[in-house]
Each structure stands twice: as C-alpha cells, then as structure tokens.
Design an enzyme around this catalytic site. Structure first.
Site, PDB file in Angstrom:
ATOM      1  N   ARG A  36      23.089  20.057  16.124  1.00 13.54           N
ATOM      2  CA  ARG A  36      22.665  19.711  14.893  1.00 13.54           C
ATOM      3  C   ARG A  36      23.723  18.998  14.107  1.00 13.54           C
ATOM      4  O   ARG A  36      23.935  18.881  12.923  1.00 13.54           O
ATOM      5  CB  ARG A  36      22.330  20.992  14.081  1.00 13.54           C
ATOM      6  CG  ARG A  36      21.595  21.943  14.534  1.00 13.54           C
ATOM      7  CD  ARG A  36      20.077  21.610  14.578  1.00 13.54           C
ATOM      8  NE  ARG A  36      19.108  22.279  15.179  1.00 13.54           N
ATOM      9  CZ  ARG A  36      17.807  21.876  15.056  1.00 13.54           C
ATOM     10  NH1 ARG A  36      17.430  20.785  14.616  1.00 13.54           N
ATOM     11  NH2 ARG A  36      17.013  22.974  15.684  1.00 13.54           N
ATOM     12  N   HIS A  66      21.150  17.149  27.365  1.00 13.47           N
ATOM     13  CA  HIS A  66      20.208  17.094  26.315  1.00 13.47           C
ATOM     14  C   HIS A  66      20.832  16.399  25.026  1.00 13.47           C
ATOM     15  O   HIS A  66      21.763  16.932  24.637  1.00 13.47           O
ATOM     16  CB  HIS A  66      19.308  18.309  25.748  1.00 13.47           C
ATOM     17  CG  HIS A  66      18.306  18.115  25.077  1.00 13.47           C
ATOM     18  ND1 HIS A  66      18.162  17.359  23.994  1.00 13.47           N
ATOM     19  CD2 HIS A  66      16.846  18.592  25.318  1.00 13.47           C
ATOM     20  CE1 HIS A  66      16.973  17.419  23.400  1.00 13.47           C
ATOM     21  NE2 HIS A  66      16.119  17.941  24.202  1.00 13.47           N
ATOM     22  N   TYR A  69      19.789  16.703  18.648  1.00  9.36           N
ATOM     23  CA  TYR A  69      18.503  16.730  17.599  1.00  9.36           C
ATOM     24  C   TYR A  69      18.816  15.610  16.339  1.00  9.36           C
ATOM     25  O   TYR A  69      17.668  15.368  15.908  1.00  9.36           O
ATOM     26  CB  TYR A  69      18.171  18.099  17.087  1.00  9.36           C
ATOM     27  CG  TYR A  69      17.606  19.183  18.381  1.00  9.36           C
ATOM     28  CD1 TYR A  69      16.860  18.788  19.211  1.00  9.36           C
ATOM     29  CD2 TYR A  69      17.973  20.571  18.143  1.00  9.36           C
ATOM     30  CE1 TYR A  69      16.487  19.610  20.182  1.00  9.36           C
ATOM     31  CE2 TYR A  69      17.701  21.302  19.038  1.00  9.36           C
ATOM     32  CZ  TYR A  69      16.849  20.741  20.232  1.00  9.36           C
ATOM     33  OH  TYR A  69      16.405  21.651  21.253  1.00  9.36           O
ATOM     34  N   HIS A 107      14.754  13.119  22.434  1.00  4.27           N
ATOM     35  CA  HIS A 107      13.615  12.959  21.739  1.00  4.27           C
ATOM     36  C   HIS A 107      13.635  11.678  21.297  1.00  4.27           C
ATOM     37  O   HIS A 107      14.790  11.060  20.585  1.00  4.27           O
ATOM     38  CB  HIS A 107      13.609  13.809  20.554  1.00  4.27           C
ATOM     39  CG  HIS A 107      13.732  15.563  20.685  1.00  4.27           C
ATOM     40  ND1 HIS A 107      13.529  16.316  19.859  1.00  4.27           N
ATOM     41  CD2 HIS A 107      13.538  16.163  22.055  1.00  4.27           C
ATOM     42  CE1 HIS A 107      13.595  17.697  20.492  1.00  4.27           C
ATOM     43  NE2 HIS A 107      13.366  17.306  21.635  1.00  4.27           N
ATOM     44  N   GLU A 142      11.761  12.307  26.220  1.00  4.35           N
ATOM     45  CA  GLU A 142      10.977  13.396  26.127  1.00  4.35           C
ATOM     46  C   GLU A 142       9.824  13.142  25.456  1.00  4.35           C
ATOM     47  O   GLU A 142       9.775  12.895  24.171  1.00  4.35           O
ATOM     48  CB  GLU A 142      11.911  14.648  25.594  1.00  4.35           C
ATOM     49  CG  GLU A 142      10.986  15.868  25.405  1.00  4.35           C
ATOM     50  CD  GLU A 142      12.069  17.065  25.153  1.00  4.35           C
ATOM     51  OE1 GLU A 142      11.415  18.105  25.079  1.00  4.35           O
ATOM     52  OE2 GLU A 142      13.019  16.863  24.871  1.00  4.35           O
ATOM     53  N   ASP A 175       7.202  17.861  28.619  1.00  9.12           N
ATOM     54  CA  ASP A 175       7.330  19.318  28.137  1.00  9.12           C
ATOM     55  C   ASP A 175       5.964  19.964  27.845  1.00  9.12           C
ATOM     56  O   ASP A 175       4.946  19.510  27.491  1.00  9.12           O
ATOM     57  CB  ASP A 175       7.926  19.320  26.753  1.00  9.12           C
ATOM     58  CG  ASP A 175       8.370  20.458  26.126  1.00  9.12           C
ATOM     59  OD1 ASP A 175       7.337  21.357  26.215  1.00  9.12           O
ATOM     60  OD2 ASP A 175       9.704  21.103  25.935  1.00  9.12           O
ATOM     61  N   HIS A 178       4.775  20.835  24.609  1.00  4.70           N
ATOM     62  CA  HIS A 178       4.475  19.523  23.796  1.00  4.70           C
ATOM     63  C   HIS A 178       3.293  18.887  24.144  1.00  4.70           C
ATOM     64  O   HIS A 178       2.449  18.500  23.403  1.00  4.70           O
ATOM     65  CB  HIS A 178       5.769  18.620  23.843  1.00  4.70           C
ATOM     66  CG  HIS A 178       7.125  18.938  23.303  1.00  4.70           C
ATOM     67  ND1 HIS A 178       8.308  18.306  23.509  1.00  4.70           N
ATOM     68  CD2 HIS A 178       7.253  20.261  22.584  1.00  4.70           C
ATOM     69  CE1 HIS A 178       9.192  18.933  22.818  1.00  4.70           C
ATOM     70  NE2 HIS A 178       8.792  20.001  22.457  1.00  4.70           N
ATOM     71  N   HIS A 210      10.380  20.233  31.143  1.00  3.57           N
ATOM     72  CA  HIS A 210      10.559  21.456  30.305  1.00  3.57           C
ATOM     73  C   HIS A 210       9.400  22.138  30.528  1.00  3.57           C
ATOM     74  O   HIS A 210       8.243  21.704  30.160  1.00  3.57           O
ATOM     75  CB  HIS A 210      10.824  20.820  28.934  1.00  3.57           C
ATOM     76  CG  HIS A 210      12.111  20.205  28.642  1.00  3.57           C
ATOM     77  ND1 HIS A 210      12.143  19.576  27.436  1.00  3.57           N
ATOM     78  CD2 HIS A 210      13.376  20.295  29.265  1.00  3.57           C
ATOM     79  CE1 HIS A 210      13.551  19.025  27.582  1.00  3.57           C
ATOM     80  NE2 HIS A 210      14.279  19.705  28.620  1.00  3.57           N
ATOM     81  N   ASP A 223       5.140  21.968  17.187  1.00  3.11           N
ATOM     82  CA  ASP A 223       6.111  22.267  18.354  1.00  3.11           C
ATOM     83  C   ASP A 223       6.629  23.779  18.166  1.00  3.11           C
ATOM     84  O   ASP A 223       7.606  23.975  17.532  1.00  3.11           O
ATOM     85  CB  ASP A 223       7.440  21.413  18.035  1.00  3.11           C
ATOM     86  CG  ASP A 223       8.260  21.386  19.239  1.00  3.11           C
ATOM     87  OD1 ASP A 223       8.246  22.313  20.192  1.00  3.11           O
ATOM     88  OD2 ASP A 223       9.438  20.587  19.107  1.00  3.11           O
ATOM     89  N   HIS A 225       7.596  26.492  20.806  1.00  2.87           N
ATOM     90  CA  HIS A 225       7.625  27.206  22.102  1.00  2.87           C
ATOM     91  C   HIS A 225       7.370  28.618  22.203  1.00  2.87           C
ATOM     92  O   HIS A 225       7.807  29.378  21.475  1.00  2.87           O
ATOM     93  CB  HIS A 225       8.936  26.675  22.688  1.00  2.87           C
ATOM     94  CG  HIS A 225       9.264  25.557  22.977  1.00  2.87           C
ATOM     95  ND1 HIS A 225      10.285  24.672  23.495  1.00  2.87           N
ATOM     96  CD2 HIS A 225       8.420  24.247  22.414  1.00  2.87           C
ATOM     97  CE1 HIS A 225      10.229  23.405  23.491  1.00  2.87           C
ATOM     98  NE2 HIS A 225       9.381  23.296  22.875  1.00  2.87           N
ATOM     99  N   GLU A 255      12.569  26.007  28.608  1.00  5.30           N
ATOM    100  CA  GLU A 255      13.145  25.885  27.014  1.00  5.30           C
ATOM    101  C   GLU A 255      12.232  27.081  26.335  1.00  5.30           C
ATOM    102  O   GLU A 255      11.844  26.700  25.040  1.00  5.30           O
ATOM    103  CB  GLU A 255      12.898  24.531  26.411  1.00  5.30           C
ATOM    104  CG  GLU A 255      13.887  23.397  26.703  1.00  5.30           C
ATOM    105  CD  GLU A 255      13.717  22.231  25.910  1.00  5.30           C
ATOM    106  OE1 GLU A 255      14.829  21.515  25.853  1.00  5.30           O
ATOM    107  OE2 GLU A 255      12.693  21.967  25.356  1.00  5.30           O
TER     108      GLU A 255
END
Length: 278
Positions: A36, A66, A69, A107, A142, A175, A178, A210, A223, A225, A255
């Site tokens: 973040r 990864h 974000y 992303h 992704e 993913d 996704h 993923h 989104d 999960h 994930e």
C-alpha cells in the site's frame, strides 16, 4: 506441481522459504515492497544465498514477486504515473538480485476514465523502459476482474500490452477468481477458456496462476477472493481446471483469505486431490 501461497518476507527470504517448506509448499509469493506504499526493504545477498539453498534442496519452482497495489502505470494523473514508473524500474533492479526464474506479477492498471486505449499506451511505454533496465526479467501481467476502469480483464487487452511492448519477457498471470468474475466460465467451459487464452495470447505466454475461489458470480466484475470450496467456483472445478494438460505444469500460488494454517490445509487438499487423479 509447484504450489505455494502468499508469505511475508519481513524476516527475510530464508525464513519465508522455511515457512513454505513447513506447510508443504515449494513456491511462495511475496510483495516486492509495501503493498500500500512505495517503501522497499534492502535485499541481503547472504539471505538470497540461503534462500537458493533451500529452493534447491526442496525442489522449488519459481517464486512470485508481486508489485505494489499503489502502482498504477495507466493513471490519468502524471504524478501517479511517474511514481508507478519509478517503482517499476526499482523493482526491475531488485529482481536482478533474486533467483533468476522469479516471476514479476503486477496489476496492469486502471485508466480512470481517460479510456483503455490511452491507459494501455501508458502501460506499454512504461514496460518498454522496464525491459531496457532488465531485459531478462520474467514479467507477468495479471488478468483482472474488470472492476471500475481496470485494464487487463479481457485477454485481448493483455495481448494489446504484450504486442505493444514487443519483448519476449512479457507474459501473463491468470487468476481463477478474476477470470470467473470477468466472465470466463472455468466451471462449465474450462477447455474453451484455455483455448481462448491460447488463440489470443498463446499458452507459451502463460507464466503463472493465482488460485482462488470467488465470492461473486460469473461475470460480476468484482474482485472478491474466497477460500477454496467456499465460493461459487468450487474445489472440483478448480482442480479440474489446473490439472488440464495445458496447465498442469504451470506454477501456482494461492491468494485466498487465509492465515498460515488455512494455506497449509488448502495445499494439502490440492496435493491430495491431484494425487488421486494420477
């Protein structure tokens, strides 16, 4: 099967690898920096040497690195794009200190209303600079769920980025949550989805998977999960999908919204189910 989950590297890569081994994993995913924010911890070369020793001893597959974000390469704001480009370039340099087959997953970005064509070009321009810094990087765009103004929820959009960069280092990470949320029916038509990936992008460009269940329905473009078996895809469909001949050798990382014991249970579940099919 190379299978892992998302782990913290706060205590170092060696410690993360040891944790992976303890829960039956032979891969793991980690954030390259604060997910973040933008801060990144210095990489200790000795830690990487010890990581590689564990990976060799326990037959690890590729690790998943990864991206943050906060990195939006396709933003409508120049300062946001500049920050994202800086993070991407720094990650490319950091990647050179990690095991060679590490897969960089990120992303693609959100165009924030300026249109996918403009947003896509910003992503392409950034990646062209990134591969100059690290031409041997293993980069995986992704596939997204399509919420808001996300780019990359259709295979055609991912292909546009790959073709625009024109460099062999660029591939994709699919993913399962996704894809399902984006409208790809991996429950009822898994073979058709795989054929579509191959015809549009090419399975040779599929670098990573993923693995997640989905809290929301097919085509919801949300989104959310879910733990394996607690969503609308279901364990049977997920196992059926990842054991298709075209996918069975692709590295996987969970994930799902889990703590360590939950990941261990899911890894054991997958390995048992796959073993029973062999």
């Amino acid at each position: 099967m190379y299978l892992g989950c998302h782990l913290s590297i706060t205590k170092g890569f060696k410690a993360a690898a040891e944790t992976a081994v303890s829960i039956g994993a032979n891969s793991f995913q980690f954030f390259t920096r604060n997910p973040r924010g933008g801060r990144a911890k210095e990489i200790d070369p000795q830690d990487i040497i010890q990581l590689k020793e564990i990976m060799s001893e326990y037959d690890f597959g590729p690790l998943f690195a990864h991206g943050s974000y906060t990195m939006n390469l396709s933003s409508d704001k120049e300062d946001v794009r500049e920050f994202a480009n800086m993070v991407l370039i720094d990650d490319m340099k950091r990647l050179m200190q990690l095991p060679e087959d590490t897969i960089y997953v990120f992303h693609p970005g959100s165009h924030v209303g300026q249109g996918p064509e403009i947003g896509t070009q910003f992503i392409v321009d950034a990646l062209k600079e990134a591969v100059k810094i690290n031409p041997h990087a293993n980069i995986a765009l992704e596939g997204m769920s399509g919420k808001g103004t996300e780019i990359g929820y259709r295979f055609e959009q991912l292909k546009d980025i790959i073709d625009g960069v024109g460099h062999e280092s660029i591939g994709i990470c699919i993913d399962t949550c996704h894809m399902y949320s984006a409208g790809y029916d991996i429950v009822s038509q898994p073979d058709d989805v795989i054929d579509e990936i191959n015809s549009i992008i090419g399975l040779n460009k599929l670098r990573a998977i993923h693995l997640n269940d989905s809290m929301t329905e097919l085509g919801s473009r949300k989104d959310r999960h879910a733990k394996l078996g607690e969503g609308l895809i279901g364990v049977d469909a997920l196992i059926n999908f990842i054991t298709k001949p075209e996918l069975v050798n692709k590295p996987l990382n969970l994930e799902t919204p889990n703590e360590l014991d939950g990941y261990q249970a899911e890894i054991e579940l997958i390995r048992n189910r796959v073993s029973n099919l062999e």
